[in-house]
Design a protein around this motif. Structure first.
Motif, short mmCIF file in Angstrom:
data_model
loop_
_atom_site.label_atom_id
_atom_site.label_comp_id
_atom_site.label_asym_id
_atom_site.label_seq_id
_atom_site.Cartn_x
_atom_site.Cartn_y
_atom_site.Cartn_z
N VAL A 26 0.84 -1.20 0.00
CA VAL A 26 0.00 0.00 0.00
C VAL A 26 0.87 1.25 0.00
O VAL A 26 0.60 2.20 -0.73
N ASP A 27 1.94 1.24 0.78
CA ASP A 27 2.85 2.40 0.82
C ASP A 27 3.47 2.67 -0.54
O ASP A 27 3.60 3.83 -0.95
N GLN A 28 3.87 1.62 -1.24
CA GLN A 28 4.58 1.78 -2.51
C GLN A 28 3.66 1.98 -3.71
O GLN A 28 4.00 2.70 -4.64
N LEU A 29 2.50 1.35 -3.69
CA LEU A 29 1.62 1.38 -4.86
C LEU A 29 0.22 1.90 -4.55
O LEU A 29 -0.67 1.78 -5.38
N GLY A 30 0.04 2.47 -3.38
CA GLY A 30 -1.28 2.90 -2.95
C GLY A 30 -1.94 3.95 -3.80
O GLY A 30 -3.16 4.04 -3.85
N GLU A 31 -1.16 4.74 -4.50
CA GLU A 31 -1.73 5.79 -5.35
C GLU A 31 -1.90 5.35 -6.80
O GLU A 31 -2.27 6.16 -7.65
N THR A 32 -1.65 4.09 -7.08
CA THR A 32 -1.77 3.57 -8.43
C THR A 32 -3.23 3.32 -8.78
O THR A 32 -3.96 2.73 -8.00
N THR A 33 -3.63 3.76 -9.95
CA THR A 33 -4.97 3.50 -10.46
C THR A 33 -4.89 2.36 -11.46
O THR A 33 -4.10 2.40 -12.40
N VAL A 34 -5.68 1.32 -11.23
CA VAL A 34 -5.73 0.18 -12.14
C VAL A 34 -6.93 0.38 -13.06
O VAL A 34 -8.06 0.52 -12.60
N LEU A 35 -6.65 0.43 -14.36
CA LEU A 35 -7.70 0.62 -15.36
C LEU A 35 -8.30 -0.73 -15.72
O LEU A 35 -7.61 -1.64 -16.16
N LEU A 36 -9.60 -0.84 -15.50
CA LEU A 36 -10.33 -2.08 -15.73
C LEU A 36 -11.07 -2.04 -17.06
O LEU A 36 -11.13 -0.99 -17.70
N ALA A 37 -11.68 -3.13 -17.46
CA ALA A 37 -12.48 -3.17 -18.67
C ALA A 37 -13.63 -2.17 -18.58
O ALA A 37 -14.02 -1.56 -19.57
N ASP A 38 -14.15 -1.99 -17.39
CA ASP A 38 -15.25 -1.07 -17.16
C ASP A 38 -14.97 -0.28 -15.89
O ASP A 38 -15.35 -0.70 -14.80
N GLY A 39 -14.23 0.79 -16.02
CA GLY A 39 -13.94 1.64 -14.87
C GLY A 39 -12.51 1.52 -14.40
O GLY A 39 -11.61 1.13 -15.15
N GLU A 40 -12.30 1.85 -13.15
CA GLU A 40 -10.97 1.84 -12.57
C GLU A 40 -11.09 1.61 -11.07
O GLU A 40 -12.17 1.74 -10.49
N VAL A 41 -9.96 1.24 -10.45
CA VAL A 41 -9.93 1.00 -9.01
C VAL A 41 -8.58 1.49 -8.48
O VAL A 41 -7.57 1.39 -9.16
N ASN A 42 -8.61 2.03 -7.28
CA ASN A 42 -7.38 2.44 -6.61
C ASN A 42 -6.72 1.18 -6.04
O ASN A 42 -7.34 0.45 -5.28
N PHE A 43 -5.46 0.93 -6.41
CA PHE A 43 -4.80 -0.29 -5.99
C PHE A 43 -4.62 -0.34 -4.47
O PHE A 43 -4.75 -1.39 -3.87
N GLY A 44 -4.34 0.78 -3.85
CA GLY A 44 -4.18 0.82 -2.40
C GLY A 44 -5.46 0.41 -1.69
O GLY A 44 -5.42 -0.37 -0.72
N ASP A 45 -6.60 0.91 -2.16
CA ASP A 45 -7.89 0.53 -1.57
C ASP A 45 -8.15 -0.95 -1.79
O ASP A 45 -8.64 -1.65 -0.89
N LEU A 46 -7.84 -1.42 -2.99
CA LEU A 46 -8.09 -2.82 -3.33
C LEU A 46 -7.28 -3.76 -2.46
O LEU A 46 -7.82 -4.65 -1.81
N ILE A 47 -5.97 -3.58 -2.43
CA ILE A 47 -5.12 -4.51 -1.70
C ILE A 47 -5.26 -4.32 -0.19
O ILE A 47 -4.97 -5.23 0.59
N GLY A 48 -5.75 -3.16 0.22
CA GLY A 48 -6.02 -2.94 1.63
C GLY A 48 -7.11 -3.86 2.16
O GLY A 48 -7.20 -4.09 3.37
N GLU A 49 -7.92 -4.43 1.28
CA GLU A 49 -8.98 -5.36 1.66
C GLU A 49 -8.49 -6.81 1.75
O GLU A 49 -9.25 -7.70 2.12
#
Length: 84
Positions: A26-49
């Protein structure tokens, strides 16, 4: 902040040193936006789960990432590219 297509997330995760803690990811990649087929997700929020506190290998982090993605991440649900 960087944007990465879902299909290119594995090489980004390969740049981390393993084993790696969820917090370090999360510290290293938390601000990364992952572009999906339909939309996007914040990698930090995702892996935080993630349930895992530590990822022993690149493969384990990639697998956890894929398991946490929303259903619409790779396209329309219940669609097969080979039919029609």
């Amino acid at each position: 902040m960087q944007e990465v297509k879902l299909g290119r997330i594995a090489p980004v995760l390969a740049e981390l040193e393993y084993p790696v803690s969820r917090e370090a990811v999360v510290d290293q990649l938390g601000e990364t936006t992952v572009l999906l087929a339909d939309g996007e997700v914040n990698f930090g929020d995702l892996i935080g789960e993630a349930n895992e506190e530590t990822f022993d290998s690149h493969d384990s982090l990639v697998l956890e990432t894929m398991n946490l993605l929303p259903r619409h991440a790779v396209g329309e649900p219940y669609q097969s590219e080979g039919e029609g």
